[in-house]
Design an enzyme around this catalytic site. Structure first.
Site: not given
Ligand code: FES
Lengths: 293, 388
Positions: B150, B236, B178, B198-200, B324, B71-72
């Site tokens: 997100n 590729t 998202q 994005s695939g994941h 944090c 995605g990036t």
């Protein structure tokens, strides 16, 4: 995910000495909700002047809670003089180490202890007082505090300072000043690897000067404005005259315009050339107005 | 110990069906789709099929689908590729709540002399469309606005924004990582120019993404080299990833109803039970226009990382907008842009579900939350005090 030692996990899941002692002899409060961690330490002395009991309440992450718990364990049974010698490193060592980015938790522990002892000695209950002048406005950290973590932990980079006391972890506008403090204390040790900061050269070509102005705005000025929802745009450079426009400021911000201009001018004089004059381009202001309440 | 995975906006498990179709492309069908021999050529056929599967989910033409590595990469390509194609335009409009894949690129552009405007949001994370409209002009090269956030799940009205923006002859890009697979989207009915996915995030593997480029959109390639993807993205092809993504898109269409009924019901149950069981908690985001799988809840007076660690002990995976957890010192830029007070931002937890979650998992979490919150509040010096 952070890698915490078993000791840290143990003191987080089973914190010792939680609570607040009533009629405590010393009360120390440091940090705030805004900062993301805060610690209230209370202790009681026995008749020999040793710490008979110490309790804490902490708002913060796992390591903040674990360091507070350890702190109370470490100071029990100690005289105040002995307790004063407990350093943030002692706390971290006791836990088998903390992730670098979490070292500020151990520093907070030490500060709470000092505040509590000062409170005992000075009588009235007061928040940890700020000494020196504030270098990092994002986290309200003073030069004295920064100097101290640099000395005690032998720090040499801005990143480390941020890990130990948070200074520099917000907008980044104070990085220059933190660097100077490090240089002052560590001297030659850091000079060779100091990260490149824009520096005034002797004689700049026009192109070099323009690049240096752009770089100074990018690195020294914009981050600070951003932190407050604003922004700056470089409109033009003519000789020593630099025209900029401020964006994203609300009406109140505009009242402070002249000071904004002065801040930019001071920075550019510091990093580029003494002769720089800054002007504000007011015509292009409206267009970029994106401030929202 | 069982794992209860409520962090699907971070990444998802690869679907069994997806894994299955990927497997042959490692050790058996490893040919290069660009090769002239049958061995490689047959792989090319599968890549083409995958492209059709993606296009079917998005409602676009297969020729408008470019495979990327994530995605990036899609986001960077969309923004930088557009700017390269219209070099005389110097203005970029985005929002303050974008993912870093967009926001960091825009801030870098600013340092390179572009005029970048970041739109603010209101308390529920909504945009002011009138404000956006007033900013559009002939100097604007691209408007990039995410489809769904997100962190909070807030959905932006991208169809309306797309119309507004494209009418003025300006390129519109949306980071849709998202939303794809969670909410139906039909690109043939909206003028969106560019869209990243994005695939994941939808049960395909990590390392594969898509940039949708509407036919006729001016965009310069980002990765230069071979002629893959019609010369628009050299390199590729990640064949197993692409084949898997095709399958994942097919499955997403099949499970779309499930996502918006069963998964949504689980989310709603989790959310209302937590709000009821934990005092001083509140939802962050726009409850009306929201992804069906996401809830972001703030717990006052306590800190997110501590909550996550306690959850972790029970095998429950979630995430937090607290400072944090990220290693940075400031809480989530999204919550800050929404004006969520620091007291609540530090103690925010995001639960993001998927079709693999069960009612038992939700019930177990509902049972554990109150004791975790109570335990940490016992430690907090702020409980009972006025908020700072
Ligand atoms: S002033 Fe130090 S980080 Fe902002």
């Amino acid at each position: 995910m952070w890698e915490y030692t078993d000791k840290v996990r143990d003191h987080f899941f089973n914190p010792r000495n939680v609570g607040e002692i009533e009629n405590a002899d010393g009360v120390g409060e440091v940090g705030s909700l805004a900062c993301g961690d805060a610690l209230k330490l209370t202790f009681k002395l026995d008749k020999d002047g040793r710490i008979a009991d110490a309790k804490f309440k902490t708002f913060g992450c796992a390591s903040a809670i674990a360091t507070s718990s350890v702190l109370t364990e470490l100071i029990r049974g100690k005289t105040l003089d002995e307790a004063m010698n407990v350093t943030n490193k002692d706390i971290a060592d006791y836990l088998g180490g903390l992730p670098e980015q979490k070292m500020h938790c151990s520093v907070m522990g030490r500060e709470a202890l000092e505040a509590a002892i000062a409170n005992y000695q000075g009588g009235e209950v007061k928040k940890h007082e700020l000494e020196g002048h504030v270098v990092c406005t994002c986290f309200g950290v003073t030069d004295v505090e920064i100097e101290r973590v640099v000395r005690e932990n032998d720090l040499t980079t801005v990143e480390q300072v941020t890990n130990y006391c948070k200074a520099g972890g917000g907008c980044g506008g104070c990085h220059g000043e933190i660097e100077k403090i490090i240089e002052r204390i560590q001297g030659e040790k850091v000079a060779p690897h100091a990260p490149p900061v824009p520096r005034k050269g002797k004689k700049l070509t026009n192109i070099q000067k323009m690049q240096l102005i752009q770089q100074t705005i990018n690195e020294q000025i914009r981050p600070a404005l951003r932190a407050h929802g604003g922004n700056i745009e470089l409109i033009d450079i003519e000789g020593d005259k630099v025209t900029v426009a401020f964006r994203g400021m609300c009406a109140q911000c505009h009242l402070a315009e002249f000071t904004m201009k002065d801040v930019v001018e001071t920075k550019l004089r510091e990093f580029v050339s003494e002769d720089i004059v800054v002007e504000e381009d007011k015509d292009s202001v409206e267009e970029g107005h994106v401030h929202k309440g | 110990m069982q794992t209860i995975y409520f962090d699907n906006n971070a990444t998802t498990r690869v679907a069994d069906e997806v894994f299955e179709v990927m497997q042959p492309y490692f050790c058996e069908l490893y040919g290069n789709p660009s090769s002239m021999h049958t061995f490689g050529g047959q792989v090319g056929v599968r890549v083409r099929e995958a492209r059709e599967q993606v296009a079917a989910l998005l409602g676009c033409h297969p020729g408008e689908v470019i495979f990327t590595s994530c995605g990036t990469e899609s986001d960077s390509t969309a923004i930088l590729g557009t700017l390269a194609a219209v070099p005389h335009r110097r203005k970029v409009i985005t929002t303050r709540v974008e993912h870093p894949a967009v926001l960091t690129v825009c801030r870098d552009l600013e340092n390179r002399g572009y005029h970048v405007i970041e739109l603010g949001v209101d308390k529920q994370g909504r945009l002011d469309l009138d404000e956006l409209e007033s900013l559009l002009d002939d100097d604007t090269a691209i408007v990039t606005v995410m489809a769904a956030n997100n962190e909070t799940g807030t959905i932006f009205p991208i169809e309306r924004i797309a119309e507004m923006v494209t009418e003025r002859g300006i390129t519109f890009h949306t980071d849709a990582v998202q939303i794809v697979g969670k909410v139906p989207l039909n690109l043939s009915e909206t003028p969106i120019h560019l869209l990243s996915l994005s695939g994941h995030k939808l049960h395909a593997a990590k390392g594969v993404g898509v940039l949708y480029v509407r036919k006729g959109t001016r965009i310069a390639p980002f990765l230069l080299g071979g002629h893959q993807e019609g010369g628009r993205r050299a390199g590729t092809e990640n064949v197993p990833g692409i084949v898997g993504l095709g399958k994942a898109c097919e499955l997403a269409a099949r499970y779309m109803d499930d996502e918006n009924t069963r998964v949504k019901a689980l989310r709603d149950k989790l959310e209302s039970a937590i709000l009821a069981g934990c005092p001083d908690s509140r939802i962050n985001g726009d409850p009306e226009n929201r992804l069906p799988n996401t809830t972001n809840i703030s717990f006052e007076y306590i800190e997110g990382e501590a909550i996550l660690l306690m959850l972790d002990r029970f095998g429950i995976c979630a995430s937090s907008g607290s400072a944090c957890t990220s290693g940075s010192l400031e809480p989530s830029h999204v919550l800050r842009a929404m004006g969520v007070p620091f007291t609540a931002a530090h103690g925010s937890i995001r639960y993001s579900l998927s079709r693999y979650n069960t009612e038992d998992e939700v019930d177990f979490t509902i049972e554990k939350m109150p004791q975790i919150i109570e335990r940490l509040r016992e430690l907090s010096p702020f409980v009972g005090q006025v908020s700072v």
